[in-house]
Write a protein that holds these residues in place. Structure first.
Motif, short mmCIF file in Angstrom:
data_model
loop_
_atom_site.label_atom_id
_atom_site.label_comp_id
_atom_site.label_asym_id
_atom_site.label_seq_id
_atom_site.Cartn_x
_atom_site.Cartn_y
_atom_site.Cartn_z
N ASP A 160 -0.50 -3.48 9.94
CA ASP A 160 -1.08 -4.87 8.89
C ASP A 160 -2.55 -4.84 9.08
OD1 ASP A 160 1.67 -5.03 8.82
OD2 ASP A 160 1.76 -6.68 10.04
N GLU A 188 2.97 -2.13 -2.65
CA GLU A 188 3.43 -3.00 -2.90
C GLU A 188 3.03 -3.80 -1.07
OE1 GLU A 188 7.48 -0.66 -1.05
OE2 GLU A 188 7.92 -1.38 -3.80
N ARG A 189 2.51 -3.95 -0.47
CA ARG A 189 1.81 -3.53 1.26
C ARG A 189 0.55 -4.33 0.81
NH1 ARG A 189 2.30 -1.57 6.15
NH2 ARG A 189 1.18 -3.23 6.94
N GLU A 229 2.30 -7.95 -1.57
CA GLU A 229 3.32 -8.70 -0.83
C GLU A 229 1.47 -9.46 0.66
OE1 GLU A 229 4.76 -6.42 2.09
OE2 GLU A 229 6.32 -6.11 0.46
N GLN A 249 0.06 -12.52 -1.91
CA GLN A 249 0.96 -13.17 -1.86
C GLN A 249 1.82 -13.90 -0.97
OE1 GLN A 249 5.79 -12.12 -2.58
NE2 GLN A 249 6.17 -13.88 -3.46
N LYS A 250 1.49 -13.70 0.47
CA LYS A 250 1.41 -14.23 1.62
C LYS A 250 -0.38 -15.24 1.68
CE LYS A 250 1.30 -13.68 6.41
NZ LYS A 250 1.19 -12.49 7.25
#
Length: 301
Positions: free
Chosen positions: A61, A118-119, A122, A125-126
């Motif tokens: 991450d 996609e990571r 995401e 969006q987070k």
């Protein structure tokens, strides 16, 4: 004898194949199936899937969420920051290359680039990152200055394909904020030179010297006004990152002379007149519009 799930190579239907058989007939399409060939292919696919899964697990991450300190990304700070990022990313990329060797570079690049995209989506969006936010600018800058050159630094056929596939997906997702492809040496050279890349290319095409009136005026505007304006240093950093890519793209075109002439007539000539009239704010707006339009035109090409 054991039965193993596999797809018919002809119709794609799911079958239960006996592992000790040589040939069977598909119960759906009635075509002959070489059982051992299908089972070997299945084993190869399973191995590739496991290796690619490992590469995905190693993409931590903090690597995806890394956001460069743009103020420190310069001739002095960039090499050390880039090397630290490369070391963080290397385990995932090495595992990706192993997975690609178990299949094909293009297949692995397509799947892993989709996973990476996609990571990022995401993450945005987070964090509720919008396309026109300063935070989005920082991530976009980081991807170009760190992620893409770090991927290319591996020097593998699969990582070259990975960079291309990821850029294609990003530019499809964000056509108004496209990304370009550059290696570490090219970006580092841009930070070292601190040149007015696009204006220099235009003036060179017009036969003007490096110390001509036009270039001297633009450099004075950059150093004496833009660098001190709110957000000006950030714009300069973006320019040093993207302008060499734009010039490289333009120089590859057969009509590059017409392109440089258009840039002069539509943007730089107006900028120069604004500076002569004591209107640096107007020049800055025109220059920013020029860079944005050129990014959309040439980085997407």
């Amino acid at each position: 004898m054991q039965f193993i799930s596999a797809q018919c190579p002809h119709c794609g239907k799911e079958l239960q194949l006996p592992d000790d058989a040589q040939q069977v007939v598909c119960m759906y399409c009635a075509k002959p199936i070489d059982v051992q060939q299908v089972l070997h292919a299945q084993e190869d696919t399973d191995s590739y899937r496991a290796l690619l899964h490992t590469a995905k697990e190693l993409m931590k991450d903090d690597v995806v969420a890394y956001k460069a300190n743009i103020q420190a990304v310069n001739n002095h700070g960039y090499p050390e920051a880039f090397q630290a990022y490369v070391e963080k990313l290397a385990p995932a990329l090495r595992a990706f290359c192993v997975a690609a060797e178990a299949s094909t570079a293009q297949r692995a690049a397509e799947e892993y680039s989709l996973f990476l995209m996609e990571r990022f989506l995401e993450l945005f969006q987070k964090l509720q990152v919008k396309e026109n936010d300063t935070t989005f600018f920082d991530y976009r800058y980081t991807v170009v200055a760190f992620l893409i050159p770090a991927i290319l630094e591996q020097g593998h056929e699969a990582t070259e394909a990975l960079a291309d596939q990821f850029l294609e997906k990003w530019n499809k997702q964000y056509p108004k904020k496209p990304l370009g492809k550059a290696r570490y040496d090219e970006i580092s050279h841009g930070f070292r030179q601190r040149l007015c890349f696009i204006t220099t290319a235009v003036c060179e095409f017009q036969g003007k010297a490096d110390d001509c009136y036009e270039l001297t005026t633009f450099r004075k505007f950059r150093d004496d006004w833009l660098a001190k304006a709110p957000g000006g240093e950030r714009k300069i950093q973006e320019y040093y990152l993207y302008a060499p890519m734009l010039v490289q793209k333009i120089d590859r075109r057969a009509d590059r002379g017409a392109v440089y002439q258009r840039i002069w007539q539509e943007y730089l000539q107006s900028c120069l007149k604004d500076l002569e009239a004591g209107k640096p704010e107007a020049c800055a707006r025109t220059y920013e519009e020029m860079v944005l339009r050129l990014e959309q035109e040439f980085l997407l090409a």
